[in-house]
Enzyme design. Sequence first.
Site, PDB file in Angstrom:
ATOM      1  N   ARG A 249      11.302  -0.933 -12.100  1.00  0.00           N
ATOM      2  CA  ARG A 249      10.711  -1.085 -10.766  1.00  0.00           C
ATOM      3  C   ARG A 249      11.063   0.024  -9.769  1.00  0.00           C
ATOM      4  NH1 ARG A 249      10.958  -7.045  -8.417  1.00  0.00           N
ATOM      5  NH2 ARG A 249      13.178  -6.551  -8.250  1.00  0.00           N
ATOM      6  N   ASP A 250      11.751   1.058 -10.219  1.00  0.00           N
ATOM      7  CA  ASP A 250      12.055   2.164  -9.306  1.00  0.00           C
ATOM      8  C   ASP A 250      12.038   3.497 -10.047  1.00  0.00           C
ATOM      9  OD1 ASP A 250      12.594   3.264  -6.810  1.00  0.00           O
ATOM     10  OD2 ASP A 250      14.758   3.018  -6.967  1.00  0.00           O
ATOM     11  N   ILE A 251      11.029   3.675 -10.913  1.00  0.00           N
ATOM     12  CA  ILE A 251      10.887   4.947 -11.630  1.00  0.00           C
ATOM     13  C   ILE A 251      10.407   6.000 -10.638  1.00  0.00           C
ATOM     14  CG2 ILE A 251       9.652   6.170 -13.460  1.00  0.00           C
ATOM     15  CD1 ILE A 251      11.638   4.130 -14.490  1.00  0.00           C
ATOM     16  N   ASN A 255      15.485   9.381 -10.224  1.00  0.00           N
ATOM     17  CA  ASN A 255      16.149   8.469 -11.156  1.00  0.00           C
ATOM     18  C   ASN A 255      15.987   8.895 -12.609  1.00  0.00           C
ATOM     19  OD1 ASN A 255      17.192   6.786  -9.203  1.00  0.00           O
ATOM     20  ND2 ASN A 255      15.462   5.380  -9.228  1.00  0.00           N
TER      21      ASN A 255
END
Length: 635
Positions: A249-251, A255
């Site tokens: 949910r935070d690509i 990251n």
Amino acid sequence: MIKQAGARHSQPEGILDQLLEELTNRIHAGKSIDVDVCAGAHPEYADQLRRLLPAMQALNAFGGSHTARNDCTEPFAAIAPTTGVLGDFRIVREIGRGGMGIVYEAEQISIGRPVALKVLPFASMLDERRLARFRNEVRAAGQLHHTNIVPIFAVGSDRGVHFYAMQLVVGQTLAEMIGQLRRDRGLDAPVATMPPPGGATAQNGETARAALSTVRTVNRGEFYRKVALLAIHAADALEHAHACGVVHRDIKPSNLLVDERSVLWLADFGLAAVEAGADLTMTGDLLGTLRYMSPEQTQGSRIVLDHRTDIYSLGVTFYELLALRPAFDAAERAELLRQITDVEPLPLRRVDAAIPPDLETIMLKAMCKEAPDRYATAQEMADDLRRFLENKTIYARRPSLVERGAKWARRHVAMITVAATAFAGAAIACLVAGLMTLGAYRSEARQRSVAEANLSVASELIDGVLAQSAGDRYWHGDLNRAEALAAEATRFYERLLEHSDDPELRFRAALANDSVAHIWQLVGRHERASAANRRAGELLVRLTTSYPERPQYLAALATNYNRTGLVDWSLDRPLAAEPSFRQAWEIWTELAQRFPSEPTYQSGVSEMLANLGSVCYFSDRFNEAEEYYRRAEAI
């Protein structure tokens, strides 16, 4: 302002913040604080003070900086160790920070192992939701064991300070690599590519970035292969996470870490949803970094996310690495949300024509607005990328006109009555619908906004048909259809230009004429190809005269001159081709001087010198030919 501050501290949280700030200042000043005395003086906050004061004193004892950081937006964010010991770990230096934690390079004392140590920011200790997310990150990443996922070694809490240790990756984040590649090309790095590093990278290794930058400059084909390989690493990591019930949910670029061996690592599971306990992070907030969110993720808690949101974000991330610009670049939040949900990204080959068509198709499929239209799994995306590397046919296909029309209609129900015929059939039907839209454009003022939006969609569809015909040669064996397509596209854009002065629409019309010329040439209608090339050149000359600062217009004009010369060459008129090749060479030379780090412009100069050499050779001007060939080879 004083009244506002007073109002804030009238709330219980504000009073506690003020009290902790005063205690922080006393700790920094070297004054001792008795926890029991302090708790007794403020019984309403006794539990919080007994929990937080030891952590504050411990962090200060590590030698934390007493100077406020300019980039700190949370209270007490600056209270963090820069040296000292935390549990079994000796802190070496800070290597990154973000909203979910501060990362240090550290040494695991018991075994002498270098690690990246992520510490929960002090301010987050006041927020149970952030503490829950920190624990969720450990839980999510701790159950994953994969070559391309940063592994967790240990978890702990020392004197109230929560932390976990993970593998130290010596390299750079993808965000930093994108920023450096942009600077190498003389471009201003957008804010979107340079978030504060919060991953597990030690920021002293530039081997991977330097290698990628060098390859991009010297060998574009190899650059795209390396990008595809990095995307495979990321997709493989996501496939493993999804198989274990974890949705990241935070690509985003910051990251994804790339080490000195050009191996990509997936990090930061702070916003991950775990099948057995996704409620820890389903708070109703808009979680993640907006620019890389899928359309469904922008809806917050109104919809349950599945693994396909990660596939979308991965596509957006690698779109940015290929294009060196964000897929959606609006500065205002509301406009960015609109772009994500309603606007198709500019095709990669419109940004850089050197990008391989198959790689563009893979990324655009991953970025489809609707989840069912994307790759069903990250494994499917990785498999297609491998087929690209092996020069095999990929499974992804560009959507047909009918499919594109249906998708657009689902997102713009209110316009269906106006646009329906534009999406009813194949190529010629689309062109006829575009002409009908021009009639709507000339209608009453209240219909103008709908007509303009519809006109843009129609022209985009026509561009897609032209690109498909020029690239896939679907008209093979049906020359009548190809000729009808070229003629109708020309008619559409000429009618369009009668009613619009917008430079981007004129630029689109010029590119369409260029595609039309290519079609005419491929079906053997060289004179018509020459006419279409001239028309495209007229439009581009006007654009470059009005907007000389826009390099894309100049580059398109240089390409047009070259194609005009190639038409003359194919008609056995080398002397007629020479002025066109020379004009193209002059423009590419100007662009190369303005943008010396852009390899596309250098390649244009080299190609035109070679073309001029060929003209001279077949005109029996052998000395001139030799000189042109020598200069082309030197570039």
